[in-house]
Design an enzyme around this catalytic site. Structure first.
Site, PDB file in Angstrom:
ATOM      1  CG  HIS A 104      -2.209  -0.834   0.827  1.00  0.00           C
ATOM      2  ND1 HIS A 104      -2.110  -2.122   0.363  1.00  0.00           N
ATOM      3  CD2 HIS A 104      -3.527  -0.548   0.838  1.00  0.00           C
ATOM      4  CE1 HIS A 104      -3.323  -2.594   0.124  1.00  0.00           C
ATOM      5  NE2 HIS A 104      -4.207  -1.654   0.403  1.00  0.00           N
ATOM      6  CG  ASP A 169      -7.090   7.623   9.268  1.00  0.00           C
ATOM      7  OD1 ASP A 169      -6.979   7.664  10.500  1.00  0.00           O
ATOM      8  OD2 ASP A 169      -7.016   8.627   8.537  1.00  0.00           O
ATOM      9  CD  GLU A 279      -7.774  11.083  11.445  1.00  0.00           C
ATOM     10  OE1 GLU A 279      -8.386  11.295  10.384  1.00  0.00           O
ATOM     11  OE2 GLU A 279      -6.995  10.111  11.590  1.00  0.00           O
TER      12      GLU A 279
HETATM   13  P1  FAD Z   1       4.322  -1.910   1.902  1.00  0.00           P
HETATM   14  O1  FAD Z   1       3.820  -0.879   0.987  1.00  0.00           O
HETATM   15  O2  FAD Z   1       4.261  -3.305   1.455  1.00  0.00           O
HETATM   16  O3  FAD Z   1       5.818  -1.551   2.344  1.00  0.00           O
HETATM   17  C1  FAD Z   1       6.159  -0.249   2.762  1.00  0.00           C
HETATM   18  C2  FAD Z   1       7.647  -0.176   3.123  1.00  0.00           C
HETATM   19  O4  FAD Z   1       7.883  -0.965   4.271  1.00  0.00           O
HETATM   20  C3  FAD Z   1       8.567  -0.726   2.044  1.00  0.00           C
HETATM   21  O5  FAD Z   1       9.773  -0.017   2.062  1.00  0.00           O
HETATM   22  C4  FAD Z   1       8.782  -2.154   2.473  1.00  0.00           C
HETATM   23  O6  FAD Z   1       9.991  -2.693   1.981  1.00  0.00           O
HETATM   24  C5  FAD Z   1       8.803  -2.013   3.982  1.00  0.00           C
HETATM   25  N1  FAD Z   1       8.323  -3.201   4.683  1.00  0.00           N
HETATM   26  C6  FAD Z   1       7.187  -3.894   4.475  1.00  0.00           C
HETATM   27  N2  FAD Z   1       7.116  -4.910   5.352  1.00  0.00           N
HETATM   28  C7  FAD Z   1       8.213  -4.836   6.130  1.00  0.00           C
HETATM   29  C8  FAD Z   1       8.720  -5.610   7.219  1.00  0.00           C
HETATM   30  N3  FAD Z   1       8.064  -6.664   7.698  1.00  0.00           N
HETATM   31  N4  FAD Z   1       9.894  -5.242   7.750  1.00  0.00           N
HETATM   32  C9  FAD Z   1      10.583  -4.165   7.295  1.00  0.00           C
HETATM   33  N5  FAD Z   1      10.167  -3.429   6.252  1.00  0.00           N
HETATM   34  C10 FAD Z   1       8.999  -3.752   5.695  1.00  0.00           C
HETATM   35  N6  FAD Z   1      -0.376   5.506   7.171  1.00  0.00           N
HETATM   36  C11 FAD Z   1      -0.575   6.033   8.385  1.00  0.00           C
HETATM   37  O7  FAD Z   1       0.379   6.241   9.140  1.00  0.00           O
HETATM   38  N7  FAD Z   1      -1.824   6.338   8.815  1.00  0.00           N
HETATM   39  C12 FAD Z   1      -2.931   6.101   8.073  1.00  0.00           C
HETATM   40  O8  FAD Z   1      -4.036   6.381   8.499  1.00  0.00           O
HETATM   41  C13 FAD Z   1      -2.748   5.529   6.788  1.00  0.00           C
HETATM   42  N8  FAD Z   1      -3.809   5.234   6.019  1.00  0.00           N
HETATM   43  C14 FAD Z   1      -3.614   4.677   4.797  1.00  0.00           C
HETATM   44  C15 FAD Z   1      -4.736   4.356   4.018  1.00  0.00           C
HETATM   45  C16 FAD Z   1      -4.569   3.786   2.778  1.00  0.00           C
HETATM   46  C17 FAD Z   1      -5.797   3.471   1.949  1.00  0.00           C
HETATM   47  C18 FAD Z   1      -3.264   3.559   2.272  1.00  0.00           C
HETATM   48  C19 FAD Z   1      -3.073   3.008   0.916  1.00  0.00           C
HETATM   49  C20 FAD Z   1      -2.142   3.869   3.044  1.00  0.00           C
HETATM   50  C21 FAD Z   1      -2.305   4.429   4.311  1.00  0.00           C
HETATM   51  N9  FAD Z   1      -1.217   4.742   5.123  1.00  0.00           N
HETATM   52  C22 FAD Z   1      -1.426   5.266   6.369  1.00  0.00           C
HETATM   53  C23 FAD Z   1       0.164   4.544   4.660  1.00  0.00           C
HETATM   54  C24 FAD Z   1       0.680   3.193   5.090  1.00  0.00           C
HETATM   55  O9  FAD Z   1       0.853   3.153   6.482  1.00  0.00           O
HETATM   56  C25 FAD Z   1       2.043   2.883   4.458  1.00  0.00           C
HETATM   57  O10 FAD Z   1       1.983   3.017   3.075  1.00  0.00           O
HETATM   58  C26 FAD Z   1       2.498   1.474   4.819  1.00  0.00           C
HETATM   59  O11 FAD Z   1       3.831   1.314   4.447  1.00  0.00           O
HETATM   60  C27 FAD Z   1       1.657   0.453   4.111  1.00  0.00           C
HETATM   61  O12 FAD Z   1       1.837  -0.820   4.669  1.00  0.00           O
HETATM   62  P2  FAD Z   1       2.061  -2.049   3.714  1.00  0.00           P
HETATM   63  O13 FAD Z   1       1.978  -3.270   4.536  1.00  0.00           O
HETATM   64  O14 FAD Z   1       1.187  -1.980   2.542  1.00  0.00           O
HETATM   65  O15 FAD Z   1       3.590  -1.760   3.320  1.00  0.00           O
END
Ligand code: FAD
Length: 521
Positions: A104, A169, A279
């Site tokens: 994400h 969120d 918020e």
């Molecule tokens: P990914 O996109 O898969 O990875 C993100 C980064 O983390 C990459 O660099 C990856 O290599 C690294 N990573 C992934 N897993 C690990 C692991 N186990 N160990 C070490 N590194 C790792 N953020 C907020 O703070 N608050 C919010 O309210 C919020 N709302 C969101 C709502 C939506 C609809 C979306 C799309 C994003 C939102 N985000 C929010 C952002 C979100 O927290 C970050 O984009 C987060 O990185 C997404 O998690 P993911 O598991 O999809 O990570």
């Protein structure tokens, strides 16, 4: 910009698929860029080179950046990840490795061009005992796999009447993914970001070492990894603080037309006791009062808001939440009334909802399901997230919300603005925030179409240039930069420590190439 809601869903699905196919071309992942000895590793059979695996690993929520990896690892145990990273370290020319949580990110942060993406979700299917979420007998914490989604953590801990304190969120994000950034929401002013609610971590470093770390044990790694953008190690377990879970919430929204009164009331509320969530967001006269992220208003409320918008052009919504359960059910309305005393929202423009705690925390999922049903989820999302110092938030409103966003009328996505307090962030962690006691989270959550997202991104650049010119010392959240100079500026006084930690835990610069930090150094 053409509103995405005017485009038929099947057309968008077709467009996404054909665009991805054209990016991937005759998809031949350059397996050759991996040393052939990889075929003799134990993990060899868990590496995938097929279109499905490569296609997924080269796309993310942003739908803007596409980097094609050589292979995708579907681990069945953390030993698989260790073996892969150790092997890369042994190669004369190491290959990159990126953990992919739920993908994400919005700018390819979890991708690895010509490297190996580790599909962390694959671990979820292979727990021998339980589901990767274990609540301690004391009830004070849960040990949770880095690949777990926060929604699953919520459901598992609720079975014990418990829950984490700090949220995002949206809950369909992995624990490792949010801890690599910060993880914050309306609870953060009170409890700190998710990275402030972790007691211990298991991490596989960029050298392939498996280490347990906390404030007292291997503390340098602990602080490096929290907010560390995945650059120092892969989180395989996090010990998350828990507390008694409430049953229900009163969710109140108050409407303002004056930004300075709105922010004054927000700051007043986060300095008083009694609420668990705060918020804020903006409504513009050229967009509907409800959006996918928040469909708070009933149809009759909506028409009231629309006439108010006609008068003011922009309105500001202040959202607060009070948790309650059986013991406090009789007093909660009075408590909410007391919280509202002395606030200066537009008289009569206060709205309340009563929801279960789970429905409230999982509120964005409703919007996701609606957007998916219309084919509007998998579109380009050129988000810009900023942390703006309190001392300049009025200038930001005038220069950005009013003079760029409202004047240009390009974005139809949610616009969020709410204060956070620095005291609940630990400066030893890698996460970067402005240097003021209070700063504002600003989320410009634009969605575009494949033809015109660049227009929105140009607006983002205009906003960044405005901040630069006006000397607003904001920080990007979920940062993305193209040059070394920009990264050095972003980290400021933390840059040297950041670099030293990289040299200590990932000296061959294997991890998280999608962040584009050390690739440019
Ligand atoms: P990914 O996109 O898969 O990875 C993100 C980064 O983390 C990459 O660099 C990856 O290599 C690294 N990573 C992934 N897993 C690990 C692991 N186990 N160990 C070490 N590194 C790792 N953020 C907020 O703070 N608050 C919010 O309210 C919020 N709302 C969101 C709502 C939506 C609809 C979306 C799309 C994003 C939102 N985000 C929010 C952002 C979100 O927290 C970050 O984009 C987060 O990185 C997404 O998690 P993911 O598991 O999809 O990570």
């Amino acid at each position: 910009m053409a509103s995405p809601s005017l485009i038929p869903a099947h057309f968008i699905v077709f467009f996404v698929v054909s665009r991805l196919m054209s990016i991937l071309g005759n998809l031949r992942p350059s397996k050759n860029s991996l040393p052939c000895e990889i075929d003799s590793l134990g993990v060899h059979a868990k590496l995938r080179y097929d279109l499905d695996a490569i296609g997924l690993a080269s796309t993310d929520y942003g739908n803007i950046v596409h980097e094609i990896p050589s292979a995708v690892l579907y681990p069945t145990s953390i030993d698989d990840i260790i073996e892969l990273i150790k092997f890369s370290n042994e190669c004369p020319l190491p290959f990159n490795v990126a953990a992919r949580g739920h993908g994400h990110s919005v700018r390819g942060q979890a991708m690895a061009h010509d490297g190996v993406v580790v599909n962390m979700l694959s671990l979820k299917k292979h727990y021998k005992n339980g589901n990767g979420i274990r609540v301690s007998t004391s009830g004070n914490y849960a040990d949770v796999g880095g690949e777990q989604l926060w929604i699953d953590v919520l459901n598992a801990t609720l079975e014990h009447g418990l829950a984490p304190l700090s949220w995002t969120d949206y809950l369909y994000l992995t624990v490792g993914g949010t801890l690599s950034n910060a993880g914050f929401s309306g609870q953060t002013f009170l409890y700190g970001p998710q990275i402030s609610n972790v007691l211990e971590l298991d991490v596989i470093t960029g050298k392939g070492d498996f280490m347990t770390c906390s404030k007292d044990q291997n503390s340098e790694l602990f602080y490096a990894v929290l907010g560390g953008l995945g650059l120092f190690g892969i989180i395989t377990r996090a010990r998350i603080v828990l507390a008694k879970a409430p049953k229900r919430v009163k969710w109140v929204r108050m409407i303002y037309s004056d930004f300075s009164i709105f922010t004054r009331d927000q700051e007043h509320l986060i300095s008083t006791k009694g609420l668990e969530y705060l918020e804020g967001s903006l409504l513009m006269d050229y967009t509907p009062a409800n959006n996918w992220r928040s469909s708070f208003f009933s149809p009759s409320n909506e028409s009231q808001i629309i006439s108010l918008l006609k008068k003011h052009g922009i309105l500001y919504c202040l959202d607060v939440v009070k948790y309650y359960d059986d013991e406090t059910t009789n007093s909660v309305d009075k408590d909410v009334q007391m919280l509202q005393e002395g606030l200066n929202f537009i008289p009569g423009f206060t709205f309340m909802r009563d929801e279960t705690y789970v429905d409230f925390l999982n509120r964005v999922r409703r919007g996701e399901i609606t957007l998916k049903s219309k084919g509007l989820w998998d579109v380009p999302n050129p988000w810009l997230n900023l942390l703006v110092p309190k001392s300049r938030i009025l200038d930001f409103n005038a220069g950005v919300f009013v003079d760029i966003i409202h004047r240009q009328k390009k974005t139809t996505g949610p616009l969020l603005v709410f204060p956070l307090t620095k005291i609940v962030w630990d400066d030893k962690m890698s996460a970067v925030v402005p240097d003021e006691d209070i700063f504002y989270s600003v989320g410009l959550l634009h969605s575009g179409s494949f033809n015109d997202w660049q227009d929105l991104d140009n607006q983002n650049n205009e906003i960044l240039e405005f901040c630069d010119r006006a000397g607003i010392k904001m920080k990007q959240y979920l940062p993305h930069y193209k040059s070394k100079e920009e990264w050095i500026k972003h980290f400021g006084p933390k840059w040297n420590t950041f670099q030293e930690r990289k040299a200590q835990f990932d000296p061959r610069m294997i991890l998280s190439p999608g962040q584009n930090i050390f690739n440019y150094v």
